[in-house]
Design a protein around this motif. Structure first.
Motif, PDB file in Angstrom:
ATOM      1  N   UNK A 221       0.848  -1.184   0.000  1.00  0.00           N
ATOM      2  CA  UNK A 221       0.000   0.000   0.000  1.00  0.00           C
ATOM      3  C   UNK A 221       0.885   1.236   0.000  1.00  0.00           C
ATOM      4  N   UNK A 222       0.820   1.983  -1.084  1.00  0.00           N
ATOM      5  CA  UNK A 222       1.658   3.161  -1.261  1.00  0.00           C
ATOM      6  C   UNK A 222       1.002   4.428  -0.695  1.00  0.00           C
ATOM      7  N   UNK A 223      -0.331   4.502  -0.803  1.00  0.00           N
ATOM      8  CA  UNK A 223      -1.024   5.676  -0.263  1.00  0.00           C
ATOM      9  C   UNK A 223      -2.470   5.325   0.052  1.00  0.00           C
ATOM     10  N   UNK A 224      -3.065   6.137   0.911  1.00  0.00           N
ATOM     11  CA  UNK A 224      -4.484   6.040   1.243  1.00  0.00           C
ATOM     12  C   UNK A 224      -5.095   7.421   1.037  1.00  0.00           C
ATOM     13  N   UNK A 225      -6.130   7.490   0.209  1.00  0.00           N
ATOM     14  CA  UNK A 225      -6.804   8.746  -0.090  1.00  0.00           C
ATOM     15  C   UNK A 225      -8.212   8.709   0.484  1.00  0.00           C
ATOM     16  N   UNK A 226      -8.614   9.794   1.124  1.00  0.00           N
ATOM     17  CA  UNK A 226      -9.970   9.896   1.648  1.00  0.00           C
ATOM     18  C   UNK A 226     -10.637  11.146   1.079  1.00  0.00           C
ATOM     19  N   UNK A 227     -11.943  11.014   0.784  1.00  0.00           N
ATOM     20  CA  UNK A 227     -12.736  12.106   0.223  1.00  0.00           C
ATOM     21  C   UNK A 227     -13.989  12.311   1.053  1.00  0.00           C
ATOM     22  N   UNK A 228     -14.343  13.582   1.229  1.00  0.00           N
ATOM     23  CA  UNK A 228     -15.632  13.953   1.838  1.00  0.00           C
ATOM     24  C   UNK A 228     -16.224  15.062   0.971  1.00  0.00           C
ATOM     25  N   UNK A 229     -17.302  14.723   0.260  1.00  0.00           N
ATOM     26  CA  UNK A 229     -17.975  15.689  -0.605  1.00  0.00           C
ATOM     27  C   UNK A 229     -19.188  16.244   0.120  1.00  0.00           C
ATOM     28  N   UNK A 230     -19.209  17.561   0.305  1.00  0.00           N
ATOM     29  CA  UNK A 230     -20.320  18.208   0.990  1.00  0.00           C
ATOM     30  C   UNK A 230     -21.486  18.429   0.035  1.00  0.00           C
ATOM     31  N   UNK A 231     -22.659  18.615   0.613  1.00  0.00           N
ATOM     32  CA  UNK A 231     -23.861  18.846  -0.185  1.00  0.00           C
ATOM     33  C   UNK A 231     -23.735  20.088  -1.064  1.00  0.00           C
ATOM     34  N   UNK A 232     -22.997  21.087  -0.597  1.00  0.00           N
ATOM     35  CA  UNK A 232     -22.834  22.319  -1.372  1.00  0.00           C
ATOM     36  C   UNK A 232     -21.740  22.215  -2.439  1.00  0.00           C
ATOM     37  N   UNK A 233     -21.146  21.029  -2.580  1.00  0.00           N
ATOM     38  CA  UNK A 233     -20.123  20.811  -3.581  1.00  0.00           C
ATOM     39  C   UNK A 233     -18.710  20.913  -3.067  1.00  0.00           C
ATOM     40  N   UNK A 234     -18.508  21.459  -1.887  1.00  0.00           N
ATOM     41  CA  UNK A 234     -17.162  21.530  -1.317  1.00  0.00           C
ATOM     42  C   UNK A 234     -16.579  20.132  -1.182  1.00  0.00           C
ATOM     43  N   UNK A 235     -15.311  20.006  -1.494  1.00  0.00           N
ATOM     44  CA  UNK A 235     -14.670  18.696  -1.470  1.00  0.00           C
ATOM     45  C   UNK A 235     -13.431  18.719  -0.595  1.00  0.00           C
ATOM     46  N   UNK A 236     -13.375  17.804   0.354  1.00  0.00           N
ATOM     47  CA  UNK A 236     -12.177  17.604   1.176  1.00  0.00           C
ATOM     48  C   UNK A 236     -11.434  16.375   0.654  1.00  0.00           C
ATOM     49  N   UNK A 237     -10.145  16.509   0.464  1.00  0.00           N
ATOM     50  CA  UNK A 237      -9.320  15.454  -0.133  1.00  0.00           C
ATOM     51  C   UNK A 237      -8.063  15.326   0.709  1.00  0.00           C
ATOM     52  N   UNK A 238      -7.796  14.129   1.222  1.00  0.00           N
ATOM     53  CA  UNK A 238      -6.566  13.898   1.985  1.00  0.00           C
ATOM     54  C   UNK A 238      -5.836  12.681   1.428  1.00  0.00           C
ATOM     55  N   UNK A 239      -4.509  12.763   1.412  1.00  0.00           N
ATOM     56  CA  UNK A 239      -3.691  11.642   0.954  1.00  0.00           C
ATOM     57  C   UNK A 239      -2.584  11.373   1.963  1.00  0.00           C
TER      58      UNK A 239
END
Length: 262
Positions: A221-239
């Protein structure tokens, strides 16, 4: 081998919640998630050998991810094009998810087997395709899904564990945090041999790859990416990125076009 678990339209404030492990040979060069100089609207890690990506988002709220298909019996046919371009081309383009995947079905023979997820703020679509087995593009209904290197929701042990873990984290009022999403894919234990055999998986290599988080000298496993997309379209992205021993190398966090380095 890769592993993705995601909840689509299962939380009122966040339509898409996702965690994804990228598993690859450690010697294959890749760059950390960033906005691409040659395609500034794309935010993704980059495979420096073929030039594409395994998972990414765009400033306009588009999303794409891909996994390879595991089929030792079929072997790997010669392919003219890299699967990593399938994600990049969607992120950089303007077609609807359905139209994009429909176009891909006409050139599937150009690629080795893949599972492709593409979406925008209002829809999420899936395509399973190879030279020997293909399906029509599929609009995903609300639910919790797991995807590895077989078709969507094929019950490999680590896929089942991931879905169960994510479902448990959706029971509260608050949406799962990035840390809680990563927890869904952090198990380093190997699957039971009998459980693997029930899915026609056998051999020492299959068992080594049965962990959610893979740690071997040459591959893992080289990386783990997590996403949280809000109802208003805002996007949180972590790697998060890891070395061959499974030790954390670093983590980057993004909110749309604002970069935060932790």
């Amino acid at each position: 081998m890769c592993l993705i678990v995601f909840a689509w339209q299962q939380h009122p404030a966040m339509p898409l919640l996702m965690a994804a492990n990228r598993d690859e040979f450690h010697e294959r060069p890749a760059s950390a998630a960033a906005y691409w100089e040659d395609t500034p609207q794309v935010l993704a890690g980059r495979d420096l050998q073929a030039g594409g990506t395994w998972l990414g988002v765009s400033r306009s709220g588009r999303f794409a991810a891909i996994t390879n298909i595991r089929d030792p019996a079929a072997g790997e046919h010669s392919a003219r094009r890299s699967r990593g371009e399938l994600t990049h081309n969607f992120l950089a383009g303007g077609q609807s998810p359905e139209d994009y995947l429909t176009g891909i079905t006409r050139v599937i023979e150009d690629y080795q087997g893949f599972n492709l997820l593409v979406g925008d703020r209002g829809s999420l679509w899936y395509l399973h395709g190879s030279a020997t087995e293909r399906s029509a593009p599929r609009s995903l209904v609300p639910g919790v899904y797991g995807l590895s290197n077989a078709a969507l929701d094929v019950p490999w042990p680590k896929v089942n564990r991931a879905r169960k873990q994510l479902k448990s984290k959706l029971r509260g009022f608050e949406a799962p945090t990035h840390h809680e999403l990563r927890d869904c894919l952090s198990d380093r234990s190997l699957a039971d041999i009998q459980a693997l055999q029930e899915q026609n998986l056998s051999g020492e290599m299959a068992r080594q790859l049965s962990a959610q988080f893979i740690v071997t000298e040459r591959y893992g496993t080289r990386c783990c990416t997590t996403l949280r997309q809000h109802e208003n379209g805002q996007l949180e992205f972590q790697e998060q990125r890891f070395d061959p021993r499974g030790q954390l190398l670093g983590i980057d966090a993004f909110e749309l076009d604002t970069l935060k380095t932790i």
